[in-house]
Design a protein around this motif. Structure first.
Motif, PDB file in Angstrom:
ATOM      1  N   LYS A 228       0.809  -1.214   0.000  1.00 33.49           N
ATOM      2  CA  LYS A 228       0.000   0.000   0.000  1.00 33.49           C
ATOM      3  C   LYS A 228       0.845   1.269   0.000  1.00 33.49           C
ATOM      4  O   LYS A 228       0.552   2.215  -0.716  1.00 33.49           O
ATOM      5  CB  LYS A 228      -0.913  -0.019   1.236  1.00 33.49           C
ATOM      6  N   ASN A 229       1.896   1.275   0.786  1.00 31.22           N
ATOM      7  CA  ASN A 229       2.730   2.462   0.914  1.00 31.22           C
ATOM      8  C   ASN A 229       3.684   2.569  -0.282  1.00 31.22           C
ATOM      9  O   ASN A 229       4.453   1.654  -0.531  1.00 31.22           O
ATOM     10  CB  ASN A 229       3.527   2.397   2.221  1.00 31.22           C
TER      11      ASN A 229
ATOM     12  N   TYR B 295      -0.792  -0.480  -9.301  1.00 25.89           N
ATOM     13  CA  TYR B 295      -1.402  -0.673  -7.982  1.00 25.89           C
ATOM     14  C   TYR B 295      -2.739   0.066  -7.906  1.00 25.89           C
ATOM     15  O   TYR B 295      -3.737  -0.483  -7.432  1.00 25.89           O
ATOM     16  CB  TYR B 295      -0.453  -0.170  -6.892  1.00 25.89           C
TER      17      TYR B 295
ATOM     18  N   LYS C 155      -6.475  -1.632  -7.394  1.00 27.07           N
ATOM     19  CA  LYS C 155      -7.357  -1.242  -6.285  1.00 27.07           C
ATOM     20  C   LYS C 155      -8.692  -0.733  -6.804  1.00 27.07           C
ATOM     21  O   LYS C 155      -9.739  -1.032  -6.236  1.00 27.07           O
ATOM     22  CB  LYS C 155      -6.686  -0.172  -5.409  1.00 27.07           C
TER      23      LYS C 155
END
Length: 95
Positions: A26-27, A79, A83
């Motif tokens: 996520k980061n 990413y 998502k």
């Protein structure tokens, strides 16, 4: 010749690890670790005088840094797309 092959193998492994870090976590900072280390290493090599600051020597460093930073940006875009697709599937399932 063996050094060149080994260099390509190491670069390929680093790019694969970076791509996985960019697309799975996520980061965004996790995926940026390898490009930052490569940039810092490139600056160190030229600043310390180990490699002369000339166009013939500078070009490979620019190419490698550009590839890794571009790979990081591409991984972050991937990413975000994953998502968004996951959220769309969840919204469709809720209806």
């Amino acid at each position: 010749m063996m050094d060149l092959i080994l260099g390509f193998i190491i670069a390929g492994l680093l790019m694969a690890v970076e791509y996985l870090l960019c697309t799975k976590l996520k980061n965004p900072l996790w995926g940026g670790i390898i490009p930052v280390l490569l940039l810092a290493g490139s600056i160190f090599v030229f600043a310390s005088g180990k490699v002369p600051f000339e166009r013939n020597y500078l070009f490979p460093f620019v190419v490698v840094n550009t590839l890794f930073w571009g790979d990081w940006a591409t991984g972050r875009d991937q990413y975000k797309k994953l998502k968004k697709a996951e959220m769309d599937r969840m919204k469709a399932k809720d209806m």
